[in-house]
Design an enzyme around this catalytic site. Structure first.
Site, short mmCIF file in Angstrom:
data_model
loop_
_atom_site.label_atom_id
_atom_site.label_comp_id
_atom_site.label_asym_id
_atom_site.label_seq_id
_atom_site.Cartn_x
_atom_site.Cartn_y
_atom_site.Cartn_z
N CYS A 95 0.81 -1.22 0.00
CA CYS A 95 0.00 0.00 0.00
C CYS A 95 0.85 1.27 0.00
O CYS A 95 0.30 2.38 0.00
CB CYS A 95 -0.93 -0.02 1.20
SG CYS A 95 -2.06 -1.44 1.20
N LYS A 101 -8.59 0.05 10.32
CA LYS A 101 -8.53 -1.01 9.31
C LYS A 101 -7.56 -2.07 9.81
O LYS A 101 -6.37 -1.80 10.04
CB LYS A 101 -8.05 -0.43 7.98
CG LYS A 101 -7.85 -1.51 6.93
CD LYS A 101 -7.50 -0.92 5.58
CE LYS A 101 -7.26 -2.04 4.58
NZ LYS A 101 -6.94 -1.52 3.25
N LYS A 114 -13.16 -1.48 9.49
CA LYS A 114 -13.06 -2.50 8.45
C LYS A 114 -12.18 -3.65 8.92
O LYS A 114 -11.10 -3.37 9.43
CB LYS A 114 -12.46 -1.85 7.20
CG LYS A 114 -12.11 -2.78 6.09
CD LYS A 114 -11.38 -2.04 5.01
CE LYS A 114 -10.97 -3.07 3.98
NZ LYS A 114 -10.10 -2.51 2.99
#
Ligand code: PBG
Ligand code: ZN
Length: 329
Positions: free
Chosen positions: A130, A195, A248
């Site tokens: 990422c 997350k 999430k």
């Protein structure tokens, strides 16, 4: 008073009575549909691990979004899946990149649809991480700079909301600054704030071709056991300028969602992720559960725990059921 004066079953006797005392409802306004965009024309490529989900080329994406809009789904979140990937994820902030072209087309063809873009590098990098990598380490600060440019390019294309999902420290603040200094002070930031490094992202990584080529994401995504740390992540993102927060995955983290709903007064989103969606479909295909009821129950639980918005691959299916509502639940 207790039994027999109190009888909890009195309001459960009919569908109308149950509807009268129902505390939580999932409405179509709560739904955000995640969509994958690929290069090409006329492409509607099924994702095998996510029944009912496709990867669309821009022309097909427009059709899908118009259908979603007709069903009452107010918003989509876009994941660009470029053909060309490289070490720095050049495609992520390219003015004519796949996500930027998709946003432009949607703003032209479906101007009222809320367009959210996922801001990350993993779909664009050849190593699938990422952020930017040096010696197999994802380096925070250089990654933040690339992410801010990516968010800006999405804003320039017309995105209403940018949603950074990378979990680098300081990216929300950097994105806010970059947007503001470029005249995009009205573009909102929905931060993937809590997350977690989850096993439930598997099918997404098939669809987005974003499985890390080495290692995993545990050095930047949150460690699943940490509940208080999630509050801290969310607080930091708010301080940096996030307008809305996300938790999430969703169902395995309802405690975090519930904490967030109590603690913060900003809109709260939950992402019912690919693995959560796939599990329900897999069990339903085997005849082990009623897939529609299980999906509705999952989304209801997410709403009940405190989510204002639910990102779900089932958004269109659920919107259809809500439209035909009467005797559901
Ligand atoms: C990428 C990203 C992921 C998801 C959303 N953005 C995958 C990951 O972190 O590996 C997962 C969504 C899903 O599983 O449905 N940063
Ligand atoms: Zn990513």
């Amino acid at each position: 008073m207790s039994f027999p004066q109190t009888r909890q079953r009195r309001f459960r006797r009919s569908a109308a009575l149950r509807a009268m005392v129902r505390e939580t409802r999932v409405t179509r306004d709560d739904l955000v549909l995640p969509l994958f965009v690929v290069e090409g024309k006329g492409v509607r490529d099924p994702v095998s691990s996510m029944p009912g989900v496709h990867r669309h080329s821009v022309d097909q994406l427009v059709l899908e979004c118009k259908e979603a809009q007709d069903l009452g789904v107010p918003a989509v979140i876009l994941f660009g899946v470029p053909t060309h990937k490289d070490a720095r994820g050049s495609g992520a902030d390219a003015a004519d990149g796949i996500t930027q072209r998709a946003v432009e087309a949607l703003k032209r063809e479906a101007p009222d649809l809320v367009v959210i873009t996922d801001v990350c590098l993993c779909e664009y990098t050849d190593h699938g991480h990422c952020g930017l990598v040096r010696d197999e380490v994802v380096e925070n600060d250089p990654s933040v700079a690339r992410l801010a440019e990516t968010a800006l390019s999405h804003a320039r294309a017309g995105a209403d909301v940018v949603a950074p999902s990378d979990m680098m420290d300081g990216r929300v603040g950097a994105i806010r600054t970059r947007l503001d200094e470029s005249g995009f002070e009205d573009v909102a930031i929905l931060a993937y704030a809590a997350k977690f490094a989850s096993a439930y992202y598997g099918p997404f990584r098939d669809a987005a071709e974003s499985t890390p080529a080495f290692g995993d994401r545990r050095a930047y995504q949150m460690d699943p056991p940490n509940r208080r740390e999630a509050l801290r992540e969310m607080r930091l993102d708010l301080e940096e300028g996030a307008d809305a927060l996300m938790v999430k995955p969703a169902l395995p983290y309802l405690d975090v969602l519930s904490d967030a709903a109590r603690e913060f007064d900003v809109p709260l989103a939950a992402y019912h992720v690919s693995g959560e969606y796939a599990m329900i479909h897999a069990a339903a295909e085997r005849g082990w559960i009623d897939g529609e009821r299980a999906m509705d129950e999952a989304l209801l639980a997410i709403k009940r725990a405190g989510a204002d918005l639910i990102l779900t691959y089932a958004a269109m299916d659920v919107a259809k059921r809500i439209a035909g509502e009467g005797s559901r639940q």
